[in-house]
Write a protein that holds these residues in place. Structure first.
Motif, mmCIF file in Angstrom:
data_model
loop_
_atom_site.group_PDB
_atom_site.id
_atom_site.type_symbol
_atom_site.label_atom_id
_atom_site.label_comp_id
_atom_site.label_asym_id
_atom_site.label_seq_id
_atom_site.Cartn_x
_atom_site.Cartn_y
_atom_site.Cartn_z
ATOM 1 N N ALA A 12 0.839 -1.193 0.000
ATOM 2 C CA ALA A 12 0.000 0.000 0.000
ATOM 3 C C ALA A 12 0.880 1.251 0.000
ATOM 4 O O ALA A 12 1.946 1.275 0.618
ATOM 5 C CB ALA A 12 -0.921 -0.001 1.215
ATOM 6 N N PHE A 13 0.407 2.273 -0.699
ATOM 7 C CA PHE A 13 1.147 3.542 -0.791
ATOM 8 C C PHE A 13 0.280 4.640 -0.208
ATOM 9 O O PHE A 13 -0.862 4.849 -0.639
ATOM 10 C CB PHE A 13 1.493 3.858 -2.239
ATOM 11 C CG PHE A 13 2.322 5.106 -2.404
ATOM 12 C CD1 PHE A 13 3.686 5.091 -2.185
ATOM 13 C CD2 PHE A 13 1.725 6.311 -2.763
ATOM 14 C CE1 PHE A 13 4.456 6.231 -2.328
ATOM 15 C CE2 PHE A 13 2.475 7.459 -2.912
ATOM 16 C CZ PHE A 13 3.845 7.418 -2.694
ATOM 17 N N THR A 14 0.797 5.354 0.789
ATOM 18 C CA THR A 14 0.090 6.456 1.426
ATOM 19 C C THR A 14 0.919 7.723 1.301
ATOM 20 O O THR A 14 2.145 7.677 1.150
ATOM 21 C CB THR A 14 -0.183 6.164 2.909
ATOM 22 O OG1 THR A 14 1.080 5.944 3.580
ATOM 23 C CG2 THR A 14 -1.046 4.923 3.076
ATOM 24 N N TYR A 15 0.225 8.861 1.383
ATOM 25 C CA TYR A 15 0.911 10.141 1.214
ATOM 26 C C TYR A 15 0.141 11.217 1.967
ATOM 27 O O TYR A 15 -1.090 11.287 1.892
ATOM 28 C CB TYR A 15 1.005 10.510 -0.273
ATOM 29 C CG TYR A 15 1.550 11.897 -0.523
ATOM 30 C CD1 TYR A 15 2.917 12.140 -0.477
ATOM 31 C CD2 TYR A 15 0.698 12.961 -0.794
ATOM 32 C CE1 TYR A 15 3.429 13.406 -0.703
ATOM 33 C CE2 TYR A 15 1.196 14.231 -1.023
ATOM 34 C CZ TYR A 15 2.564 14.449 -0.976
ATOM 35 O OH TYR A 15 3.064 15.718 -1.189
ATOM 36 N N ASP A 16 0.874 12.040 2.684
ATOM 37 C CA ASP A 16 0.302 13.193 3.385
ATOM 38 C C ASP A 16 1.407 14.239 3.525
ATOM 39 O O ASP A 16 2.371 14.031 4.261
ATOM 40 C CB ASP A 16 -0.223 12.789 4.760
ATOM 41 C CG ASP A 16 -0.997 13.918 5.434
ATOM 42 O OD1 ASP A 16 -0.824 15.081 5.019
ATOM 43 O OD2 ASP A 16 -1.780 13.633 6.368
ATOM 44 N N PRO A 17 1.309 15.360 2.798
ATOM 45 C CA PRO A 17 2.398 16.345 2.867
ATOM 46 C C PRO A 17 2.584 16.943 4.254
ATOM 47 O O PRO A 17 3.700 17.305 4.619
ATOM 48 C CB PRO A 17 1.967 17.403 1.843
ATOM 49 C CG PRO A 17 0.483 17.250 1.714
ATOM 50 C CD PRO A 17 0.217 15.799 1.922
ATOM 51 N N PHE A 18 1.511 17.042 5.017
ATOM 52 C CA PHE A 18 1.639 17.602 6.358
ATOM 53 C C PHE A 18 2.319 16.619 7.315
ATOM 54 O O PHE A 18 3.049 17.026 8.212
ATOM 55 C CB PHE A 18 0.267 18.003 6.893
ATOM 56 C CG PHE A 18 -0.423 19.049 6.067
ATOM 57 C CD1 PHE A 18 -0.027 20.373 6.120
ATOM 58 C CD2 PHE A 18 -1.457 18.705 5.217
ATOM 59 C CE1 PHE A 18 -0.655 21.337 5.355
ATOM 60 C CE2 PHE A 18 -2.091 19.668 4.442
ATOM 61 C CZ PHE A 18 -1.688 20.986 4.508
ATOM 62 N N ALA A 19 2.083 15.329 7.107
ATOM 63 C CA ALA A 19 2.729 14.332 7.954
ATOM 64 C C ALA A 19 4.194 14.147 7.578
ATOM 65 O O ALA A 19 5.025 13.825 8.439
ATOM 66 C CB ALA A 19 1.987 12.994 7.853
ATOM 67 N N LEU A 20 4.528 14.347 6.309
ATOM 68 C CA LEU A 20 5.908 14.149 5.862
ATOM 69 C C LEU A 20 6.798 15.339 6.198
ATOM 70 O O LEU A 20 8.015 15.182 6.323
ATOM 71 C CB LEU A 20 5.941 13.907 4.349
ATOM 72 C CG LEU A 20 5.312 12.604 3.860
ATOM 73 C CD1 LEU A 20 5.340 12.554 2.335
ATOM 74 C CD2 LEU A 20 6.025 11.402 4.438
ATOM 75 N N TYR A 21 6.203 16.526 6.324
ATOM 76 C CA TYR A 21 7.015 17.710 6.580
ATOM 77 C C TYR A 21 7.682 17.605 7.956
ATOM 78 O O TYR A 21 7.030 17.363 8.963
ATOM 79 C CB TYR A 21 6.146 18.968 6.517
ATOM 80 C CG TYR A 21 6.932 20.248 6.713
ATOM 81 C CD1 TYR A 21 7.733 20.747 5.699
ATOM 82 C CD2 TYR A 21 6.896 20.930 7.924
ATOM 83 C CE1 TYR A 21 8.464 21.914 5.886
ATOM 84 C CE2 TYR A 21 7.620 22.092 8.112
ATOM 85 C CZ TYR A 21 8.408 22.586 7.081
ATOM 86 O OH TYR A 21 9.138 23.724 7.261
ATOM 87 N N GLY A 22 8.980 17.784 7.961
ATOM 88 C CA GLY A 22 9.745 17.668 9.188
ATOM 89 C C GLY A 22 10.146 16.263 9.554
ATOM 90 O O GLY A 22 10.946 16.062 10.473
ATOM 91 N N ARG A 23 9.614 15.256 8.861
ATOM 92 C CA ARG A 23 9.945 13.865 9.149
ATOM 93 C C ARG A 23 10.789 13.222 8.058
ATOM 94 O O ARG A 23 11.591 12.330 8.344
ATOM 95 C CB ARG A 23 8.654 13.058 9.347
ATOM 96 C CG ARG A 23 8.875 11.611 9.742
ATOM 97 C CD ARG A 23 7.559 10.931 10.076
ATOM 98 N NE ARG A 23 6.647 10.871 8.944
ATOM 99 C CZ ARG A 23 6.637 9.885 8.060
ATOM 100 N NH1 ARG A 23 7.498 8.891 8.167
ATOM 101 N NH2 ARG A 23 5.776 9.892 7.071
#
Length: 502
Positions: free
Chosen positions: A118-129
């Protein structure tokens, strides 16, 4: 006891009769030496005949059945010492391992083709991580019919489930109206003959913590930027210094008179002041009349929004109220830009964007997505590109993720010639996108796509062979081939080919 007959080879002692000549004695000795050698070789075991046609170094060490004995590794008795290595070493030793993905936190997109996961994406969750992920902005490019619009709508619908709000400042085809209705959102349709009215000079609500004086200065700055963008779009050039001064004076005059009457300022009032040289000169204290003469082009430019093809949309008080709590808000501009001239569409989009900025600037508005569908239509207008660049640069501070949807990467090159202001702005938008989603591109577009995005040879060949719904995701330097998966209800909701099947 009986004994077995055993063949033995032996040589008897040398017997040479007396009174023989030397020649006979030498022959007897030679016969004895030959018999002795024959007896010695006969006592040795017979050597195995070598296989014909096979070199000794190529012969199999063990038979086909494998090595015999307890060291044959059969029956699960093989025990080897464990070996540990870093992932960097493993990736070099095994270069065909699949990418590990972006983690499980985020919006479900579909299936990672290579990893079969499965492929998930969230720019707010990825920012800073995620290392290298410096901004939440996204570029989505793909030819017609490959599913890029379905991906944009799917991201919007699924983002609402995570508490995000969706703004679509320009819907040139009216495709987002049904999506907004399904989500319980709001759609404002603008165009000739429609009842919708937006006053782009409306003052947004003062944010919590801002003083009245500071907020008044901020509202004036936004109004000046809007008027300048509208004028530059119509005039197709930058404004002269005296034209900027004329806009300042006209806006201040309009706001003062509107405050005295208790009504909001209107674009028509600004255009009227610009068309009155006496009022401009008297307000500035310029008796020579130069300011009124310099504002002639500005007055005619803004007149288009009052009496031209945009009359009735932005020259009256707003008939709709902006609800920042709505899950989705879209501006339907499908009635504009159908004759091949995108100027009216760009002007309407500029006004709508300014009207929506009140919610974007609210620090308590939460995290939001701003989707620019069919953004290729506005690439030739520098004024709107400047407003978009400002929004791209402030995305982290505003808490917004901008999604720009275009057909080809070469659309960015239509903003102007090399070295021009428009080209620099368009390429700057691409640079400020940490996420690039590339659907299939035509063969003649692969070169420009590879040059703009820095694609490798493998990635370029992959882009040329992508099927519907499958795209190359480049997220902070990491690459994924992802198959977008849709729910049957989404397939029905996002169908843009309904008329082709009717």
């Amino acid at each position: 006891m009986p004994t077995r007959n055993r063949t033995r080879a032996s040589a008897s002692p040398l017997f040479v009769p007396r009174k023989t000549d030397r020649r006979t004695a030498r022959a007897a000795r030679d016969q004895f030496a030959a018999a002795r050698d024959q007896a010695r070789h006969a006592a040795r075991p017979q050597a195995r005949r070598a296989e014909s046609g096979v070199a000794p170094e190529l012969r199999a060490t063990y038979p086909v059945a494998g090595r015999p004995g307890p060291f044959s590794a059969r029956g699960g008795r093989l025990k080897l010492p464990s070996h540990r290595m870093t992932t960097a070493t493993a990736s070099g030793a095994y270069p065909f391992l699949a990418e590990g993905g972006l983690g499980a936190q985020g919006i479900y997109i579909g299936r990672d083709v290579h990893a079969e996961a499965a492929f998930t994406y969230d720019p707010f969750a990825l920012y800073g991580r995620l290392d290298g992920f410096t901004n939440p902005n996204i570029l989505l490019a793909g030819i017609i019919g490959m599913g890029k619009s379905a991906l944009a709508k799917s991201l919007a619908v699924r983002a609402v489930a995570f508490g995000y709000r969706i703004y679509v400042p320009c819907d040139p085809k009216g495709e987002w109206t049904v999506v907004a209705q399904e989500l319980g959102g709001q759609t404002i349709a603008l165009g000739p003959g429609l009842p919708g009215r937006l006053n782009p000079l409306d003052a947004p609500a003062r944010p919590h913590g801002a003083s009245e004086e500071d907020w008044a200065n901020e509202v004036r700055k936004r109004r000046l930027l809007l008027l300048g963008s509208l004028a530059k779009t119509v005039l197709r050039r930058d404004l002269h210094p005296m034209e900027h001064t004329a806009l300042d004076v006209a806006l201040d005059q309009t706001v003062a008179h509107a405050a005295a009457r208790g009504t909001p300022p209107l674009l028509g009032d600004v255009a009227h002041v610009l068309g009155s040289p006496e009022r401009l000169d008297s307000a500035l204290g310029e008796p020579s009349g130069r300011l009124g003469h310099a504002a002639e082009d500005l007055a005619h430019a803004l007149r288009r929004l009052v009496h031209g093809d945009l009359a009735g949309m932005f020259d009256a008080p707003s008939t709709v109220a902006f609800d920042p709590s709505t899950p989705m808000l879209s501006i339907d501009l499908s009635r504009l830009g159908g004759a091949g001239d995108d100027t009216a569409l760009v002007l309407a989009m500029t006004c709508a964007s300014a009207w929506m900025e009140s919610a974007l600037a609210d620090p308590t508005g939460g995290r939001r997505w701003v989707i620019y569908d069919e953004a290729w239509r506005v690439m030739r207008h520098v004024a709107l590109l400047e407003r978009m660049q400002s929004q791209w640069k402030l995305s982290r501070g505003l808490g917004i993720a901008n999604l720009m949807v275009i057909h080809r990467l070469s659309d960015l090159l239509t903003a102007g010639d090399a070295g021009s202001r428009g080209r620099a702005l368009a390429e700057g938008l691409l640079t400020d996108c940490s996420t690039r989603i590339i659907y299939r591109q035509e063969a003649d577009q692969l070169g420009s796509a590879a040059a703009l995005l820095g694609l490798t040879g493998v990635e370029t060949r992959a882009v040329s062979a992508l099927t519907k719904g499958r795209g190359l995701w480049k997220v902070a330097g990491r690459s994924f081939i992802t198959q977008h998966l849709l729910h049957p209800r989404e397939l029905e909701l996002f169908d843009t080919d309904a008329r082709m099947h009717a």
